[in-house]
Write a protein that holds these residues in place. Sequence first.
Motif, PDB file in Angstrom:
ATOM      1  N   ALA A  47       1.325  -0.904  -0.122  1.00 51.45           N
ATOM      2  CA  ALA A  47       0.152   0.260  -0.402  1.00 51.45           C
ATOM      3  C   ALA A  47       0.898   1.445   0.061  1.00 51.45           C
ATOM      4  O   ALA A  47       0.596   2.389  -0.752  1.00 51.45           O
ATOM      5  N   VAL A  48       1.797   1.389   0.756  1.00 50.12           N
ATOM      6  CA  VAL A  48       2.977   2.985   0.369  1.00 50.12           C
ATOM      7  C   VAL A  48       3.619   2.461  -0.544  1.00 50.12           C
ATOM      8  O   VAL A  48       3.465   3.630  -0.796  1.00 50.12           O
ATOM      9  N   LEU A  83      -6.846   7.696   2.260  1.00 50.58           N
ATOM     10  CA  LEU A  83      -7.721   7.282   2.281  1.00 50.58           C
ATOM     11  C   LEU A  83      -8.093   5.749   2.641  1.00 50.58           C
ATOM     12  O   LEU A  83      -8.536   5.054   3.884  1.00 50.58           O
ATOM     13  N   VAL A  84      -7.394   4.674   2.662  1.00 51.77           N
ATOM     14  CA  VAL A  84      -6.751   3.269   3.217  1.00 51.77           C
ATOM     15  C   VAL A  84      -6.275   3.526   5.274  1.00 51.77           C
ATOM     16  O   VAL A  84      -6.559   3.003   6.258  1.00 51.77           O
ATOM     17  N   SER A  85      -5.534   4.452   5.172  1.00 53.48           N
ATOM     18  CA  SER A  85      -5.238   4.792   6.143  1.00 53.48           C
ATOM     19  C   SER A  85      -6.366   5.549   7.373  1.00 53.48           C
ATOM     20  O   SER A  85      -6.156   5.103   8.186  1.00 53.48           O
ATOM     21  N   LEU A 134      -9.201   5.217  12.378  1.00 55.78           N
ATOM     22  CA  LEU A 134     -10.923   5.566  12.511  1.00 55.78           C
ATOM     23  C   LEU A 134     -11.219   4.220  13.335  1.00 55.78           C
ATOM     24  O   LEU A 134     -11.668   4.340  14.295  1.00 55.78           O
ATOM     25  N   LEU A 135     -10.964   2.953  12.814  1.00 56.17           N
ATOM     26  CA  LEU A 135     -11.265   1.674  13.708  1.00 56.17           C
ATOM     27  C   LEU A 135     -10.525   2.106  14.835  1.00 56.17           C
ATOM     28  O   LEU A 135     -10.695   1.469  16.105  1.00 56.17           O
ATOM     29  N   ALA A 156       0.322  13.615   9.797  1.00 52.86           N
ATOM     30  CA  ALA A 156       2.018  12.867   9.222  1.00 52.86           C
ATOM     31  C   ALA A 156       2.435  11.696   7.354  1.00 52.86           C
ATOM     32  O   ALA A 156       2.847  12.452   7.388  1.00 52.86           O
ATOM     33  N   LEU A 157       1.275  11.117   7.834  1.00 54.38           N
ATOM     34  CA  LEU A 157       1.661  10.388   7.326  1.00 54.38           C
ATOM     35  C   LEU A 157       0.982  11.022   5.329  1.00 54.38           C
ATOM     36  O   LEU A 157       1.682  10.257   4.275  1.00 54.38           O
TER      37      LEU A 157
END
Length: 283
Positions: free
Chosen positions: A19-20, A30-32, A37-38, A133-134
């Motif tokens: 993914a990264v 979006l994925v992160s 949020l989980l 930050a991501l």
Amino acid sequence: MTKTRILAALIMAPAVIAAVLLLPTGWLMLVSAIVFLLALWEWLRLAGLEDTLARSALLACNLGLMVALVWGSQSHSVRSLPLFQLIVVLGVLWWLLALLWLKHYHFSAEVLGKARAAKLVAATAAIIPAWCALAVIHSSQPRGPGWLLLVLLIVWAADSGAYFTGRKFGGQWFGGRKLAPRISPNKTLEGVSGGVALAMLVALLGAWLIGAPASKFPAIAGAAAITVLFCVAGDLFESLLKRHAGMKDSGSLIPGHGGVLDRVDSVLAALPVFALGKIWLGF
């Protein structure tokens, strides 16, 4: 280590790396966001918010804040994101404040009233800056995805280095002193030292592979060391929440690993600190 735990790790690690390295910044955000949020959902439960409707409302508020940040940055290039950078700075300030919170173990130990409110605010202060930050690291030029992967490798190296050094040398170098015995009795100063050392080594090797100039290596190593110290703070803070809540894990979503928050607690602290170091030190 159980087979289930190993299998889950063998699935998660390649998925995260892919993914990264392969996703554009927008899709990775979006994925992160889903992952963070989980983790937030679990944090709210640790904070004593058992009501599903109330948790859902707070989750929606944090999602709305993420959307607002994206909307407020839409006139800027994805490679600058000044609003996101401001949130990163605020995130680092929060983790400095969290160090004081950790020092005062009994602060907000209750599950109601002001104590719960403080923990709910802390959830947003940890989750949103880490997500920002991501995005800042991944969108940076050149080789943003490589730098983001390096941050994660630093966190993983710190965790592994601390585990094995602690098991081998725990109690031998610092007169048997524990890191934070009331919060996490098994963590040792020897373990932290081993984690920092291995993380710095991984940071230098990764920087060389990424193609960073050799003149930046001292800055990168220093940023990695400080990042690891904040990783420890992130881990300890979640442990504090779990002790106050009387829970062993934040959840059970990941077989053999507990909850999502159990896996990203260190990352939440590492991302803003490394992002700020990258911006400030110019590597």
